[in-house]
Write an enzyme that holds these catalytic residues in place. Structure first.
Site, PDB file in Angstrom:
ATOM      1  N   CYS A  70       0.856  -1.199   0.000  1.00  0.00           N
ATOM      2  CA  CYS A  70       0.000   0.000   0.000  1.00  0.00           C
ATOM      3  C   CYS A  70       0.885   1.240   0.000  1.00  0.00           C
ATOM      4  O   CYS A  70       1.821   1.348   0.802  1.00  0.00           O
ATOM      5  CB  CYS A  70      -0.904  -0.012   1.226  1.00  0.00           C
ATOM      6  SG  CYS A  70      -1.890   1.499   1.412  1.00  0.00           S
TER       7      CYS A  70
ATOM      8  N   CYS B  53      -4.693  -0.402   0.426  1.00  0.00           N
ATOM      9  CA  CYS B  53      -5.320  -1.362   1.327  1.00  0.00           C
ATOM     10  C   CYS B  53      -6.670  -0.840   1.817  1.00  0.00           C
ATOM     11  O   CYS B  53      -6.899   0.369   1.889  1.00  0.00           O
ATOM     12  CB  CYS B  53      -4.406  -1.693   2.509  1.00  0.00           C
ATOM     13  SG  CYS B  53      -4.204  -0.352   3.705  1.00  0.00           S
TER      14      CYS B  53
ATOM     15  N   CYS C 135      -4.859  12.493  -9.193  1.00  0.00           N
ATOM     16  CA  CYS C 135      -5.780  11.571  -9.862  1.00  0.00           C
ATOM     17  C   CYS C 135      -7.195  12.137  -9.794  1.00  0.00           C
ATOM     18  O   CYS C 135      -7.669  12.504  -8.713  1.00  0.00           O
ATOM     19  CB  CYS C 135      -5.739  10.190  -9.220  1.00  0.00           C
ATOM     20  SG  CYS C 135      -6.788   8.967 -10.069  1.00  0.00           S
TER      21      CYS C 135
ATOM     22  N   CYS D  60     -42.561  26.846   7.699  1.00  0.00           N
ATOM     23  CA  CYS D  60     -42.341  25.411   7.692  1.00  0.00           C
ATOM     24  C   CYS D  60     -43.452  24.701   8.468  1.00  0.00           C
ATOM     25  O   CYS D  60     -44.183  25.321   9.246  1.00  0.00           O
ATOM     26  CB  CYS D  60     -40.970  25.099   8.296  1.00  0.00           C
ATOM     27  SG  CYS D  60     -40.569  23.328   8.360  1.00  0.00           S
TER      28      CYS D  60
ATOM     29  N   CYS E 267     -43.030  22.913  10.887  1.00  0.00           N
ATOM     30  CA  CYS E 267     -42.701  22.985  12.315  1.00  0.00           C
ATOM     31  C   CYS E 267     -43.179  24.283  12.946  1.00  0.00           C
ATOM     32  O   CYS E 267     -43.077  24.451  14.163  1.00  0.00           O
ATOM     33  CB  CYS E 267     -41.200  22.827  12.512  1.00  0.00           C
ATOM     34  SG  CYS E 267     -40.205  24.216  11.902  1.00  0.00           S
TER      35      CYS E 267
ATOM     36  N   CYS F 150     -13.413  76.461  27.831  1.00  0.00           N
ATOM     37  CA  CYS F 150     -12.846  77.507  26.986  1.00  0.00           C
ATOM     38  C   CYS F 150     -12.926  77.104  25.522  1.00  0.00           C
ATOM     39  O   CYS F 150     -12.637  75.967  25.155  1.00  0.00           O
ATOM     40  CB  CYS F 150     -11.393  77.773  27.398  1.00  0.00           C
ATOM     41  SG  CYS F 150     -10.591  79.046  26.406  1.00  0.00           S
TER      42      CYS F 150
ATOM     43  N   CYS G  42      -4.090  72.662  19.382  1.00  0.00           N
ATOM     44  CA  CYS G  42      -3.797  71.274  19.003  1.00  0.00           C
ATOM     45  C   CYS G  42      -2.498  70.836  19.665  1.00  0.00           C
ATOM     46  O   CYS G  42      -1.466  71.504  19.538  1.00  0.00           O
ATOM     47  CB  CYS G  42      -3.702  71.161  17.483  1.00  0.00           C
ATOM     48  SG  CYS G  42      -3.260  69.504  16.919  1.00  0.00           S
TER      49      CYS G  42
ATOM     50  N   CYS H 185       0.262  69.847  16.586  1.00  0.00           N
ATOM     51  CA  CYS H 185       0.927  70.860  15.759  1.00  0.00           C
ATOM     52  C   CYS H 185       0.878  72.256  16.362  1.00  0.00           C
ATOM     53  O   CYS H 185       1.371  73.213  15.769  1.00  0.00           O
ATOM     54  CB  CYS H 185       0.315  70.885  14.358  1.00  0.00           C
ATOM     55  SG  CYS H 185      -1.404  71.452  14.317  1.00  0.00           S
TER      56      CYS H 185
ATOM     57  N   CYS I 284     -16.514  78.236  15.857  1.00  0.00           N
ATOM     58  CA  CYS I 284     -16.590  78.478  14.415  1.00  0.00           C
ATOM     59  C   CYS I 284     -15.519  77.756  13.632  1.00  0.00           C
ATOM     60  O   CYS I 284     -15.529  77.777  12.400  1.00  0.00           O
ATOM     61  CB  CYS I 284     -16.513  79.972  14.129  1.00  0.00           C
ATOM     62  SG  CYS I 284     -14.871  80.688  14.431  1.00  0.00           S
TER      63      CYS I 284
END
Length: 515
Positions: free
Chosen positions: A137, A158, A186, A252, A254, A312, A317, A320, A328
């Site tokens: 085999c 086998c 195959c 169904c 059921c 305030c 930022c 930066c 606004c």
């Protein structure tokens, strides 16, 4: 059916003695019967029996019916092609049970079709045979004893290895359509008789079960019931392209109701594409981003997202160091000494930022309006299901404290059933309304939606009332009347929505323009 003709007692006791008078009576009775038909009563009966706009035709197929359909199709094809029913079954499975296409291709190139399905009409050698003394085999590299399996490709292994290979394919991988030879590259398909002979009986039973499931999956007109433990399938012969304009709700045997198009629970009146978009919108992070847009702002220089954490309006930022006004969104240098009171609303540099902020906030509030009501009815429906237990106790109490029989107190259970189904309908009306363009038709839809919601809440309140012995008859009549009314309001919503989808009356926003 009562008509204008004489009754049997009146006829027997009449004074008509001769044949002429009897004939005259028959003619008069026929005339009266014809006049009765003209009043339109039959039309009323026909209207009640006519299928509603939101209903679809379907049939429930039990497992035995599915297996019978497969056998019938196999016998039919076997008679046409001159093969055995087992071979015809293998051919049909390779073409997803499309008989017309199979026969057409078979007539053009029969050998190619047979090879594809793993059917060999000439090879009658047994697949399982005794091992030769020099057999090895190629899987376990053992041999010399026991049996081996060899297909028409002449690859031999086998029986133990072949059994393990087929068992893994069937039980673990759920493969049943085309199990090929274990040899690398195959393409020869292991036929069903070989599988039956090699594997254990319970594995073969699993193989047949997978074949039944594959049969239903291959046919567009069939779908398994998604209820846990249910082995029924539902047949609905609507074209799939129509699912954008109709909600194919089926039930169904059921008792479980679901959409034939997508397999989800009943989501009338919303069509499948809309439901898919709504679920995606509720599940993904798009609304989290929408919340960020509504509650934060972006730096005008580096576009970093900033949340205000103080009173305030002078913002700086951290990334930066750009200074701007929170009110606004314009540069802080334009504000002079007006530190806490921005009076520069019309400044052109901040108009775009304010417009974007307003749109995000309005979009979020609109979504939350519909989502909260959608979720509320879903939660209420779950609570209403708990009413079944309370209702059963109420029914027992009502039976003990009144002259009503067990059959007569079933109105409470019916009311809970109607209430739950209406809750689910209301739930999906909010998903439907979310995608509607605002026009007169939307106003009419919301009027019907409101009427149903008011009726549902009134019925829910009645069912929550404690039972007072002296008012049982009154409560029973109120619940019966309200149940009928709630059901009728649900029909109005579903009927109008279904007709609107069929007529193309509803206008959806650009996100669902393909519905």
């Amino acid at each position: 059916m009562s008509t204008g003709s004489m009754s049997e007692d009146e006829f027997i006791g009449s004074d008509y003695d001769d044949d002429e008078d009897l004939n005259s009576l028959d003619e008069e009775s026929d005339m009266e019967y014809e006049q009765t038909e003209d009043i339109g009563f039959s039309d009323v009966v026909t209207d009640k029996q006519r299928k509603k706009a939101y209903e679809v035709d379907f049939t429930v197929q039990k497992l035995q019916d599915i297996q019978t359909s497969q056998s019938s199709a196999a016998n039919h094809v076997a008679g046409i092609l001159g093969v055995t029913p087992e071979q015809a079954t293998a051919l049909l499975r390779s073409y997803k049970w499309n008989k017309e296409r199979l026969v057409e291709r078979y007539m053009d190139n029969s050998q190619e079709i047979l090879d594809k399905a793993g059917v060999d009409l000439t090879d009658t050698r047994p697949r399982v045979h005794n091992q030769t003394p020099n057999f090895v085999c190629q899987i376990c590299f053992d041999g010399g004893e026991g049996t081996a399996v060899k297909l028409r490709c002449d690859h031999s292994y086998c029986s133990d290895c072949y059994q393990m290979y087929l068992t893994q394919k069937i039980t673990e991988e759920g493969e049943c359509r085309s199990i090929t030879c274990p040899a690398v590259n195959c393409k020869v398909v292991v036929d069903e008789p070989t599988i039956k002979e090699v594997v254990e009986p319970h594995v073969y039973a699993r193989y047949l079960e997978l074949q039944d499931r594959a049969y239903v999956q291959d046919l567009d007109a069939l779908r398994w019931c998604p209820a846990p433990g249910c082995e029924n399938a539902v047949e609905c012969r609507l074209p799939h392209k129509s699912f954008a304009s109709i909600v194919p709700t089926v039930q169904c045997a059921c008792g479980f109701r679901f959409c034939f198009g997508c397999g989800l629970g009943d989501h009338q009146p919303a069509p499948c594409p809309l439901v898919k978009m709504w679920q995606k919108k509720c599940a993904d992070d798009s609304e989290t981003a929408n919340w960020i847009s509504a509650n934060t702002k972006e730096c005008g220089k580096c576009q970093s997202t900033i949340e205000k954490n103080g009173g305030c309006n002078h913002m700086t930022c951290r990334k930066c160091k750009y200074e701007f006004c929170w009110v606004c969104m314009g540069p802080w240098s334009e504000h002079g000494n007006n530190w806490y009171n921005c009076n520069r609303y019309e400044e052109s540099s901040s108009t775009d930022a304010r417009d974007q902020q307003a749109k995000s906030r309005a979009s979020l509030e609109r979504y939350l309006h519909y989502y909260n009501r959608f979720a509320n009815h879903e939660h209420s429906a779950k609570l209403d299901r708990d009413l079944y237990l309370k209702t059963e106790k109420k029914m027992e109490e009502m039976q003990r404290t009144s002259d009503l029989s067990w059959i007569e107190v079933q109105f409470l259970k019916k009311a809970v059933d109607v209430l739950t189904s209406c809750r689910m309908t209301l739930r999906w009306t909010y998903a439907f309304a979310f995608y509607l363009v605002r026009n007169n038709m939307t106003e009419l839809f919301e009027d019907n939606q409101r009427d149903l919601e008011v009726a549902v809440e009134a019925l829910s309140e009645l069912l929550e009332k404690p039972i007072e012995r002296e008012k049982i008859a009154e409560l029973r009549q109120q619940v019966l009347d309200k149940t009928v009314y709630v059901g009728s309001r649900r029909e109005v919503v579903l009927e109008d929505t279904a007709k609107g989808l069929a007529e193309g009356r509803w206008e959806f926003n650009s996100n669902v323009g393909n519905i």
